[in-house]
Design an enzyme around this catalytic site. Structure first.
Site, short mmCIF file in Angstrom:
data_model
loop_
_atom_site.label_atom_id
_atom_site.label_comp_id
_atom_site.label_asym_id
_atom_site.label_seq_id
_atom_site.Cartn_x
_atom_site.Cartn_y
_atom_site.Cartn_z
N LYS A 112 0.81 -1.22 0.00
CA LYS A 112 0.00 0.00 0.00
C LYS A 112 0.84 1.27 0.00
CE LYS A 112 -4.20 -2.11 1.70
NZ LYS A 112 -3.83 -3.52 1.94
C1 LIG Z 1 -4.50 -4.57 1.41
C2 LIG Z 1 -3.75 -5.84 1.31
C3 LIG Z 1 -4.16 -6.86 0.44
C4 LIG Z 1 -5.43 -6.76 -0.38
O1 LIG Z 1 -5.33 -5.78 -1.36
P1 LIG Z 1 -6.69 -5.20 -2.04
O2 LIG Z 1 -6.22 -4.10 -2.91
O3 LIG Z 1 -7.52 -4.71 -0.90
O4 LIG Z 1 -7.32 -6.32 -2.75
C5 LIG Z 1 -3.37 -7.98 0.34
N1 LIG Z 1 -2.26 -8.14 1.08
C6 LIG Z 1 -1.84 -7.18 1.93
C7 LIG Z 1 -0.62 -7.42 2.73
C8 LIG Z 1 -2.56 -6.00 2.07
O5 LIG Z 1 -2.14 -5.06 2.92
#
Ligand SMILES: *Cc1c(COP(=O)(O)O)cnc(C)c1O
Length: 500
Positions: A112
């Site tokens: 993210k």
């Molecule tokens: C947020 C997250 C996901 C999922 O991603 P999305 O975009 O919500 O589908 C998967 N793995 C980790 C470690 C995350 O932080």
């Protein structure tokens, strides 16, 4: 380029407007009206670009009201070596035909950061462009990783306040520590007694509350979102799919133009949707593997065409995917119906009223062609961590393990031996006790001391503790409030000084 809402009830807006607002006024999500198409040469040429150049290039197709220089500056600051090390998104050869795209070299050790290091910079510029001096309140509901990444991105950004809500009982110890120790004079973090969906629903209700909006506006504040419903978060994620492809060609893992597969651990459907958009823009992709944990709403949807959130939310070892309403799916449906906003609005109204909708056969068929879905239970997730470590001397976190195992299931069921890139979305050091259990070293850990697991993982695997985790040991806990989901609005007002 202009942006429209997936529910069709608001006019077209500029990219700066879409980024500043986050969610469209009709409850829909902003999407670009058209998509650019890149030639294979342009895609392969990305190998000669640095990561930040690649990101600025992709953004320039969508954020047309930003200058090339502005986007270049934003990307350079966001993806600097101080933040992401020398290679922000390294593609590692792990299996015979399987590579891992490591997306956790940023400041909060989850993918993210790719979006949330650049979003605040884009938003500040959007403020300048739209000539607004109103201050922005970023509201975030987090299943663990978004919260910290958003806090880190927005801390001390002038003209913003960031308020994060996390399920008190639904995140890992390291994730929680990362958030409650957050510094910055514009940051506030609340634990919620409830799960992620309670927190997300609370934030959505607050966005949809006209009285609260008015009250805030009178005090010089406007809400915005840093959840992946914001276009400014999705667009930066498209870049690493292109970069990974050009790296795979350069590493001679595939021939130029060969179609490949991405396996994506999925929750809110943001990351995998960015991949879908990359494919739409010309990236040679055969299909996507949509990997879920036991909160397998998406698996069922992809296999049946029925989205049904009427089920219990399970707490799993991959908490960032503990979600029953995958918001970004709405954008996919908009695209697959040929931008039929009325149809999308109807399905979303059904979801709201009955927790359920069924798409048309045509859309369901398209979904099945594009996505292979699999879900992985707790035991398999933990076992996969151990197996991958044993077979390849490679350490993965539980989310990555879900995607790895889903890729194996795809190979078993389809007999297809195509090259697969598994997206690794978090560092194993964010989920130490589960990773230790996976490699068979989890016995007798002191559960009260989060750092016991950290140190043991380092010793057992002879890997260095990331500097970001070491720092947590000495930081003071600043944010101690745990509240009911129903108390979110009043606590926002208190935080902003609108209410005592
Ligand atoms: C947020 C997250 C996901 C999922 O991603 P999305 O975009 O919500 O589908 C998967 N793995 C980790 C470690 C995350 O932080």
């Amino acid at each position: 380029m202009l942006f429209v809402s997936t529910r069709g009830q608001v006019g077209k807006v500029s990219s700066a407007h879409a980024i500043k607002e986050g969610l469209a006024g009709d409850g829909g999500l902003f999407v670009p009206q058209t998509f650019p198409y890149l030639s294979l040469d342009a895609i392969l040429g990305m190998n000669a670009l640095s990561y930040e150049q690649c990101a600025a290039k992709i953004l320039s197709y969508f954020l047309t009201d930003y200058s090339a220089e502005e986007l270049g500056d934003c990307a350079a600051a966001a993806y600097s070596p101080e933040k992401f090390g020398t290679d922000p998104a390294p593609l590692r050869k792990v299996g015979e035909h399987t590579d891992v795209l490591e997306l956790w070299h940023g400041p909060t050790m989850a993918f993210k950061d790719f979006a949330l290091q650049i979003l605040p910079r884009l938003m500040t510029k959007a403020q300048e462009k739209t000539g607004s001096d109103i201050r922005i309140v970023i509201l975030v509901a987090t299943s663990g990783d978004t919260g910290k990444a958003a806090l880190e991105g927005f801390a001390d950004v002038p003209g913003t306040e960031i308020i994060v809500f996390y399920p008190d009982d639904g995140v890992s110890q390291v994730q929680k520590l990362q958030m409650v120790t957050q510094q910055g004079n514009n940051t506030k973090v609340f634990g919620i007694r409830g799960n992620f969906d309670d927190a997300q629903r609370g934030v959505k209700d607050i966005f949809a509350d006209p009285d609260l909006e008015k009250e805030l506006k009178e005090c010089g504040w406007v809400f915005s979102s840093a959840n992946s419903i914001n276009w400014g978060r999705l667009a930066p994620q498209i870049a690493y799919y292109f970069k990974a492809y050009s790296d795979a060609v350069a590493n001679e893992r595939i021939r130029p133009g060969e179609k490949i597969i991405f396996s994506v651990p999925t929750g809110n459907f943001g990351d995998i949707l960015a991949g879908y958009y990359a494919k739409k823009m010309g990236l040679p992709v055969k299909c996507f593997i949509c990997a879920s944990n036991s909160n397998n709403v998406l698996t069922d949807f992809i296999n049946t065409g029925v989205y049904d959130k009427n089920r219990v939310l399970n707490k799993t070892v991959s908490p960032s995917m503990d979600i029953l309403v995958s918001s970004n799916l709405e954008r996919l449906l908009f695209d697959l119906t040929g931008n039929d906003a009325a149809q999308v609005a109807e399905w979303m109204a059904q979801l709201n009223a009955a927790g359920k909708y069924e798409v048309s056969k045509d859309v369901a068929d398209q979904v099945r062609d594009l996505f292979f879905a699999a879900w992985i239970d707790e035991r398999e997730t933990v076992d996969t961590i151990g197996r991958v470590h044993n077979d390849f001397e490679y350490l993965i976190d539980p989310h990555t393990a879900v995607a790895w195992r889903a890729a194996e299931k795809y190979r078993l069921l389809s007999g297809d031996d195509s090259y697969i890139v598994v997206l690794s979305t978090a560092s194993p050091y964010k989920f130490c006790s589960t990773v230790l259990e996976g490699i068979g070293k989890g016995e007798g850990l002191d559960e009260k001391d989060p750092f016991a697991a950290v140190h043991r993982l380092a010793t057992e695997t002879e890997t260095p503790v990331p500097a970001q985790v070491t720092a947590l040991e000495t930081l003071p806990v600043i944010h101690k409030d745990v509240i009911a989901a129903g108390e979110m609005a009043q606590n926002i007002k208190k935080t902003l000084g609108i209410m005592q």
